[in-house]
Design an enzyme around this catalytic site. Structure first.
Site, mmCIF file in Angstrom:
data_model
loop_
_atom_site.group_PDB
_atom_site.id
_atom_site.type_symbol
_atom_site.label_atom_id
_atom_site.label_comp_id
_atom_site.label_asym_id
_atom_site.label_seq_id
_atom_site.Cartn_x
_atom_site.Cartn_y
_atom_site.Cartn_z
ATOM 1 N N LYS A 183 -9.789 16.416 11.469
ATOM 2 C CA LYS A 183 -8.440 15.990 11.100
ATOM 3 C C LYS A 183 -7.575 17.232 10.956
ATOM 4 C CE LYS A 183 -5.810 13.759 7.358
ATOM 5 N NZ LYS A 183 -4.981 12.912 8.230
ATOM 6 N N LYS A 238 7.007 17.308 5.630
ATOM 7 C CA LYS A 238 5.917 18.260 5.416
ATOM 8 C C LYS A 238 6.462 19.680 5.378
ATOM 9 C CE LYS A 238 2.328 15.362 7.481
ATOM 10 N NZ LYS A 238 1.581 15.167 6.226
ATOM 11 N N ARG A 293 6.971 -10.566 -2.969
ATOM 12 C CA ARG A 293 6.764 -12.016 -3.064
ATOM 13 C C ARG A 293 5.956 -12.424 -4.288
ATOM 14 N NH1 ARG A 293 4.203 -13.316 2.682
ATOM 15 N NH2 ARG A 293 3.138 -11.381 2.132
ATOM 16 N N HIS A 344 6.621 11.272 15.507
ATOM 17 C CA HIS A 344 6.119 12.516 14.930
ATOM 18 C C HIS A 344 6.026 13.655 15.947
ATOM 19 C CE1 HIS A 344 5.315 9.892 11.671
ATOM 20 N NE2 HIS A 344 4.112 9.505 12.033
ATOM 21 N N LYS A 363 9.112 3.687 9.821
ATOM 22 C CA LYS A 363 8.768 3.372 11.198
ATOM 23 C C LYS A 363 7.770 2.214 11.197
ATOM 24 C CE LYS A 363 4.814 6.370 12.197
ATOM 25 N NZ LYS A 363 3.858 5.418 12.724
ATOM 26 N N ASP A 398 0.818 -1.211 0.000
ATOM 27 C CA ASP A 398 0.000 0.000 0.000
ATOM 28 C C ASP A 398 0.854 1.264 0.000
ATOM 29 O OD1 ASP A 398 -2.687 1.170 0.157
ATOM 30 O OD2 ASP A 398 -2.055 1.853 2.127
ATOM 31 N N LEU A 399 1.934 1.292 0.766
ATOM 32 C CA LEU A 399 2.779 2.483 0.850
ATOM 33 C C LEU A 399 3.370 2.835 -0.506
ATOM 34 C CD1 LEU A 399 4.297 4.695 2.467
ATOM 35 C CD2 LEU A 399 6.118 3.017 2.817
ATOM 36 N N ASP A 456 2.902 4.830 18.263
ATOM 37 C CA ASP A 456 2.614 5.104 16.854
ATOM 38 C C ASP A 456 2.836 6.565 16.483
ATOM 39 O OD1 ASP A 456 1.615 4.252 14.253
ATOM 40 O OD2 ASP A 456 -0.184 5.396 14.708
ATOM 41 N N GLU A 490 -6.966 12.837 14.223
ATOM 42 C CA GLU A 490 -7.483 12.100 13.066
ATOM 43 C C GLU A 490 -8.959 11.812 13.277
ATOM 44 O OE1 GLU A 490 -5.068 8.816 11.447
ATOM 45 O OE2 GLU A 490 -3.707 9.194 13.107
ATOM 46 N N ASP A 508 10.686 9.731 8.573
ATOM 47 C CA ASP A 508 9.525 10.204 9.347
ATOM 48 C C ASP A 508 8.832 11.209 8.438
ATOM 49 O OD1 ASP A 508 7.736 11.610 10.960
ATOM 50 O OD2 ASP A 508 8.968 11.395 12.756
ATOM 51 N N HIS A 509 7.710 10.807 7.855
ATOM 52 C CA HIS A 509 7.123 11.644 6.799
ATOM 53 C C HIS A 509 6.687 13.007 7.319
ATOM 54 C CE1 HIS A 509 3.395 9.785 8.404
ATOM 55 N NE2 HIS A 509 2.812 10.892 8.004
#
Length: 489
Positions: free
Chosen positions: A337, A174, A38, A232, A140, A8-9, A227, A208, A169-170
């Site tokens: 959010k 930013k 895979r 962050h 992470k 997904d990333l 998390d 969120e 670390d996204h």
């Protein structure tokens, strides 16, 4: 080489970010991307997957065929040496075809338990045996606590030196997070005031509206503290609190951030109750319908003690910040959010415009990180037509306004930094180690003590009442984030 290229990333973030860089000319025509996973795909299947990813994300088709022609695929078993031998053969062919001079970036977009195995094989099977650079990008979570992080770091360091490890670390990619340094160090208006003489408190909120969705199994082992706070939130606090670096080099910026982590007041045992609050979302309702409580989510223990919300008071015991609380809060299933930073300045010593019906508002600097990007300065000005009345006025700059910038996606910026060898906006091992040291004491205490009030906040709210009480003890309150929206310029 993207390990986990069918995940997904890669689909949501990496491929669209690489396409943006390609379209902007920040990647030369001589590049190749090898997808490693895979699934038994062909090059053509993978290229079609990349095309769909880009078109779904940004709807841009111009140059898409040329872009995906640089993508190749290698079916892979991370624990099988033979897979790495085949991967090396493909990589060597692409080195020759595109004249890449042996430069390689290994992006591990997969579960952390495979990091050590992959890096061991990259070294032992000769994928690093070229004359170019070799950089490792890892996502992470970097460990589950300090001991696991140290074990993982030791294993990775067998194959890569620290300077070649890019812990992503996204949030650090930013635009407005990176703007924190510019706001502070490029403006005479702020830097002289950026201390405990003029600032009463700083609030960092990252909320969120979504719940854990399909991530219940992961979240049960993580929780909001691991998390969000360990990485962050603490990274943003470090940027807000660090001293001006001697120069804007990777080593100097990281050095100042590490000093902040070292100055964090350690808390442990029962005193954690005075500094931190945890929450878990219950059922709730919004205009779109009813929302599920955390304990009713898929792969979640019906009696779970896992926190989905954390609020805390951080004290930085150094000369600049002694006595100034840094309040942080982050949670899921909240009313909106948003990620915002509110710097509240102290009241002026004497209020010449005292009005018991409408007290003078404090000056605020609000840094809007997401979803909107911008800066707002809240000031007091004379109310029109009344000699003694004041009103709050806002000076705003918006990145999304007519005159604003089309800011790059965080991953686009960080991928480009990695290609350039600029690790400033990636986390150093010292930062990871110190942040885990701080967080571990809290998580260990919470694991030993059951929170009997769970669930303690309704979905669609801004968290448990105890978080409000945390600030009220210091005669402060959380600034309502919905009242601090940036004005579009």
């Amino acid at each position: 080489m993207i390990f986990g290229a069918t995940g997904d990333l890669a689909k949501r973030k990496l491929f669209p970010s690489l396409f943006h860089l390609f379209r902007k000319g920040r990647i030369s025509k001589k590049f190749a991307v090898v997808g490693v996973a895979r699934r038994d795909w062909t090059h053509e299947t993978f290229q079609s997957h990349v095309r769909d990813s880009v078109l779904t994300s940004i709807g841009q088709s111009e140059d898409i065929e040329e872009f995906i022609s640089h993508f190749y695929y290698q079916p892979h078993d991370v624990s099988n040496s033979e897979s790495y031998i085949k991967l090396k053969e493909l990589a060597d062919q692409l080195d020759t075809k595109y004249e890449l001079q042996g430069n390689r970036i290994f992006y591990l977009a997969m579960a952390p338990e495979f990091f050590g195995t992959i890096t061991d094989h990259l070294k032992s099977e000769g994928l690093k045996d070229t004359n170019g650079f070799h950089r490792l990008v890892i996502e992470k979570p970097f460990g589950h606590n300090l001991p696991s992080a140290e074990k993982l770091n030791t294993q990775i360091r067998e194959a890569f030196i620290e300077d070649d490890i890019y812990r992503i670390d996204h949030y650090l990619g930013k635009d407005m997070v990176q703007n924190i340094e510019v706001i502070r160090f490029a403006n005479a208006l702020f830097e002289p005031l950026w201390n405990n003489r003029y600032i009463s408190n700083i609030q960092v909120t990252s909320s969120e509206t979504l719940g854990v969705e399909e991530r219940g199994r992961y979240y049960e082992k993580s929780g909001a503290l691991r998390d969000m706070v360990q990485n962050h939130m603490l990274q943003m606090v470090a940027l807000l609190a660090m001293e001006p670096p001697i120069r804007l080099t990777t080593d100097e910026v990281r050095s100042e951030k590490v000093k902040v982590f070292r100055a964090l007041r350690p808390i442990e045992g029962e005193e954690i109750e005075d500094y931190f609050v945890r929450g878990q979302y219950d059922k709730g309702s919004i205009t779109e319908g009813d929302l599920t409580g955390y304990r009713d989510e898929v792969n979640v223990d019906p009696e779970s003690n896992t926190e989905t919300y954390v609020a805390g008071k951080l004290m930085i015991d150094n000369f600049r910040w002694a006595g100034v609380p840094f309040y942080i809060r982050t949670g899921k299933r909240m009313s909106s959010k948003a990620t915002k930073i509110v710097v509240q300045f102290k009241d002026i010593p004497m209020n010449l415009y005292y009005n018991p019906e409408e007290p003078l508002a404090p000056n605020l600097l609000v840094i809007h990180i997401q979803p909107e990007e911008g800066i707002t300065l809240h000031l007091n000005a004379k109310h029109s037509g009344d000699k003694l009345k004041t009103k709050t006025v806002k000076l705003s700059y918006s990145n999304t306004g007519i005159h604003g910038m089309n800011t790059p996606e965080a991953y686009e910026k960080l991928l480009h930094d990695c290609m350039l060898g600029d690790a400033t906006n990636f986390t150093h091992w010292d930062e990871v180690k110190l942040s885990w040291s701080f967080v571990d004491k809290i998580s260990e205490y919470w694991e030993r003590t059951e929170e009997k009030s769970f669930p303690n906040y309704a979905s669609g709210s801004m968290g448990p009442k105890a978080a409000d009480d945390l600030l009220e003890k210091d005669n402060f309150f959380w600034w309502p984030i919905h009242n601090l929206e940036v004005d579009k310029c």
